[in-house]
Design a protein around this motif. Structure first.
Motif, short mmCIF file in Angstrom:
data_model
loop_
_atom_site.label_atom_id
_atom_site.label_comp_id
_atom_site.label_asym_id
_atom_site.label_seq_id
_atom_site.Cartn_x
_atom_site.Cartn_y
_atom_site.Cartn_z
N SER A 224 0.89 -1.18 0.06
CA SER A 224 -0.01 -0.14 0.11
C SER A 224 0.87 1.38 -0.06
O SER A 224 1.58 1.45 0.96
CB SER A 224 -0.81 -0.06 1.12
N ILE A 225 0.70 1.87 -0.90
CA ILE A 225 1.43 3.31 -0.86
C ILE A 225 0.45 4.52 -0.54
O ILE A 225 1.10 5.49 0.19
CB ILE A 225 1.58 3.66 -2.43
N GLY A 226 -0.72 4.52 -0.64
CA GLY A 226 -1.65 5.56 -0.09
C GLY A 226 -3.06 5.49 -0.75
O GLY A 226 -3.20 4.28 -0.97
N GLU A 227 -3.85 6.56 -0.43
CA GLU A 227 -5.44 6.65 -0.82
C GLU A 227 -5.61 7.62 -1.57
O GLU A 227 -4.84 8.78 -1.58
CB GLU A 227 -6.06 6.50 0.28
N GLY A 228 -6.59 7.65 -2.49
CA GLY A 228 -7.21 8.95 -3.07
C GLY A 228 -8.58 8.70 -3.58
O GLY A 228 -9.26 7.85 -3.53
N ARG A 229 -9.07 9.77 -3.94
CA ARG A 229 -10.51 9.77 -4.43
C ARG A 229 -10.44 10.41 -5.81
O ARG A 229 -9.59 11.64 -6.10
CB ARG A 229 -11.41 10.91 -3.55
N LEU A 230 -11.41 9.69 -6.70
CA LEU A 230 -11.30 10.22 -8.04
C LEU A 230 -12.32 11.52 -8.02
O LEU A 230 -13.50 11.34 -7.87
CB LEU A 230 -11.96 9.14 -9.16
N ALA A 231 -11.48 12.84 -8.49
CA ALA A 231 -12.43 13.86 -8.32
C ALA A 231 -13.10 14.13 -9.90
O ALA A 231 -14.05 14.81 -9.81
CB ALA A 231 -11.31 15.11 -8.37
N GLY A 232 -12.79 13.67 -10.97
CA GLY A 232 -13.23 14.00 -12.26
C GLY A 232 -12.66 13.06 -13.36
O GLY A 232 -11.61 12.56 -13.15
N ARG A 233 -13.51 13.06 -14.31
CA ARG A 233 -12.77 12.60 -15.65
C ARG A 233 -12.86 13.53 -16.89
O ARG A 233 -13.48 14.29 -16.97
CB ARG A 233 -13.44 11.25 -16.05
N GLU A 234 -11.86 13.42 -17.71
CA GLU A 234 -11.69 13.96 -19.02
C GLU A 234 -11.05 13.00 -20.02
O GLU A 234 -10.10 12.74 -19.98
CB GLU A 234 -10.82 15.25 -18.78
N GLY A 235 -12.04 12.49 -20.86
CA GLY A 235 -11.71 11.50 -21.91
C GLY A 235 -11.42 10.18 -21.07
O GLY A 235 -12.23 9.70 -20.14
N ASP A 236 -10.33 9.53 -21.40
CA ASP A 236 -9.91 8.48 -20.73
C ASP A 236 -9.07 8.39 -19.34
O ASP A 236 -8.60 7.53 -18.96
CB ASP A 236 -9.19 7.43 -21.50
N LEU A 237 -8.96 9.84 -19.08
CA LEU A 237 -8.09 10.02 -17.87
C LEU A 237 -8.84 10.61 -17.05
O LEU A 237 -9.85 11.27 -17.02
CB LEU A 237 -7.09 11.07 -18.41
N GLY A 238 -8.58 10.09 -15.59
CA GLY A 238 -9.19 10.85 -14.28
C GLY A 238 -8.43 11.55 -13.60
O GLY A 238 -6.98 11.12 -13.63
N THR A 239 -8.82 12.50 -12.76
CA THR A 239 -7.98 13.12 -11.87
C THR A 239 -8.12 12.49 -10.46
O THR A 239 -9.31 12.50 -9.73
CB THR A 239 -8.23 14.42 -11.62
N LEU A 240 -6.94 12.02 -9.71
CA LEU A 240 -7.25 11.43 -8.52
C LEU A 240 -6.51 12.34 -7.64
O LEU A 240 -5.29 12.58 -7.45
CB LEU A 240 -6.54 10.12 -8.38
N GLU A 241 -7.32 12.93 -6.44
CA GLU A 241 -6.95 13.53 -5.27
C GLU A 241 -6.21 12.75 -4.19
O GLU A 241 -6.91 11.56 -3.87
CB GLU A 241 -7.96 14.38 -4.85
N LEU A 242 -4.76 12.87 -4.00
CA LEU A 242 -4.19 11.98 -2.96
C LEU A 242 -4.55 12.42 -1.57
O LEU A 242 -4.54 13.68 -1.09
CB LEU A 242 -2.91 12.03 -3.19
N LEU A 243 -5.30 11.66 -0.86
CA LEU A 243 -5.77 11.91 0.59
C LEU A 243 -4.65 11.56 1.51
O LEU A 243 -4.84 11.88 2.69
CB LEU A 243 -7.25 11.16 0.83
N ALA A 244 -3.86 10.52 1.11
CA ALA A 244 -2.87 10.03 2.40
C ALA A 244 -1.93 9.32 1.59
O ALA A 244 -2.19 8.77 0.41
CB ALA A 244 -3.48 8.99 3.33
N SER A 245 -0.66 9.45 1.96
CA SER A 245 0.49 8.62 1.24
C SER A 245 1.40 8.31 2.22
O SER A 245 1.74 8.83 3.15
CB SER A 245 1.08 9.54 0.23
N ARG A 246 1.68 6.89 2.31
CA ARG A 246 2.88 6.14 2.93
C ARG A 246 4.12 6.32 2.59
O ARG A 246 5.20 5.89 3.13
CB ARG A 246 2.29 4.92 3.65
N GLN A 247 4.24 6.50 1.18
CA GLN A 247 5.25 6.56 0.41
C GLN A 247 4.99 7.45 -0.85
O GLN A 247 3.82 7.75 -0.87
CB GLN A 247 5.67 5.03 -0.14
N GLU A 248 5.95 7.79 -1.58
CA GLU A 248 5.91 8.81 -2.98
C GLU A 248 4.93 7.82 -3.86
O GLU A 248 5.29 6.75 -3.93
CB GLU A 248 7.28 9.30 -3.36
#
Length: 379
Positions: A224-248
């Motif tokens: 496990s590296i961290g956690e995130g929430r998908l904020a939105g999509r544009e085409g086939d790409l999504g933007t994931l907001e990082l909520l927690a990270s244990r490593q880079e």
């Protein structure tokens, strides 16, 4: 014989010595009845009394008050020769809410269950000082079966995926939002794959691949590296907001649905219901010498009937020697050198915690169901 009779007298009449039992023998007979006397005769037969004595420790306390920091394994070890025998002597009191949950302040005590020693629970009471003002009493936390600080990462974060899961088909991090090579909590990254906006996801990095003796893949560890929430999509790409990270977070890290587990209150140390045969695959973290409270990966899982709470004996491999006459290489027999309790199991792999180790354990050591005992079953 005197020692066995003294233990029996304590169990059946509450007296601590054989002398006291003999002195008040007539009154004891009237109290316990003919049936219990027959039980007493059975207990004194060769092997039976020894079985009872082997189950309970000779120095077991009559009662023990649970304190913060205790674990179920610790408490079991105070009363029992082998802590994994706990379910054999634990007697649930139906008048107590959640009787399998044990809290600091509760009292564990030895009782007489139809002439057999068992362990019962006396629920502790919070002491509250009266005052004119209202106070909030913090909710008590039940004692865990294992040290949670050691096993928590493997329950709530790390995971093992089966060989059938194709990691190259899983969603992944394409790049950071501002061309950084690595990102952390508070940043955003671009991801590609079938993800749902607004949902939380875990970020993972492939770890060790576990294989059996023939080289077949049993599963792969994901760190496990961290956690995130998908904020939105544009085409086939999504933007994931990082909520927690244990490593880079790095380009190429996997994005998968979160899976969290917890140790439930009914989780109790016990031997497997069937014969289990396996070995230690590895030690997460790369530890070379394995000792008490080290997490190990085992090559047995739910397919072999292994479940959380099962205790397995660890047999250390015998040393290779050379026969002094024939000069042929010989491996000495293995020796049981520890106990491992499983706390999370997958299809063909399990995580276990080393609870006892009389010798330094190693990757490749055999694990197996503890040898069947010649004890009288309390079930």
């Amino acid at each position: 014989m005197t020692r066995t009779w003294g233990r029996l007298g304590h169990i059946l009449t509450g007296r601590g010595t054989a002398t006291g039992l003999r002195r008040d023998g007539d009154r004891a007979r009237r109290r316990i009845g003919v049936g219990s006397l027959l039980l007493a005769i059975g207990l004194l037969t060769p092997g039976f009394g020894q079985a009872q004595g082997d189950l309970m420790r000779d120095d077991a306390p009559q009662r023990y008050t649970v304190v913060r920091g205790d674990t179920l394994w610790d408490i079991s070890g105070r009363f029992l020769t082998h802590p994994w025998q706990w379910p054999r002597v634990w007697r649930v009191n139906p008048q107590i809410d959640n009787p399998h949950l044990i809290y600091p302040g509760d009292v564990i005590l030895i009782r007489d269950c139809d002439g057999r020693p068992c362990l019962g629970l006396q629920r502790g009471q919070n002491v509250v000082k009266l005052s004119p003002e209202m106070r909030r009493i913090p909710r008590r936390a039940a004692i865990p079966p294992l040290p949670l600080e050691v096993v928590e990462p493997f329950l709530t974060r790390h995971r093992i995926v089966e060989a059938s899961v194709n990691l190259s088909e899983q969603p992944y991090v394409v790049a950071s939002g501002d061309k950084r090579l690595i990102s952390g909590a508070g940043d955003s990254v671009f991801v590609r794959g079938a993800l749902t906006p607004g949902r939380r996801y875990g970020l993972y990095r492939p770890g060790e691949v576990y294989r059996d003796a023939e080289g077949a893949i049993l599963g792969q560890e994901l760190l496990s590296i961290g956690e995130g929430r998908l904020a939105g999509r544009e085409g086939d790409l999504g933007t994931l907001e990082l909520l927690a990270s244990r490593q880079e977070v790095r380009d190429g890290d996997l994005v998968m649905p979160l899976k969290r587990l917890e140790l439930v209150g009914e989780f109790q140390p016990r031997p497997p219901e069937q014969a289990v045969e396996g070995r230690i695959l590895s030690v997460p973290g790369g530890v070379r010498f394995i000792g008490r409270l080290h997490v190990v990966a085992l090559d047995v899982g739910t397919r072999q009937g292994v479940a959380p709470g099962h205790v397995l004996a660890v047999e250390q491999q015998g040393e290779p020697v050379r026969d002094p006459r024939t000069e042929e290489p010989v491996r000495l027999p293995g020796v049981d050198a520890g106990l491992v309790m499983v706390f999370r199991s997958y299809d063909r792999v399990s995580y276990g915690l080393v609870m006892q180790a009389t010798r330094t354990l190693a990757v490749g050591d055999r694990v197996h169901t503890p040898e069947p005992e010649t004890l009288y079953s309390l079930r």
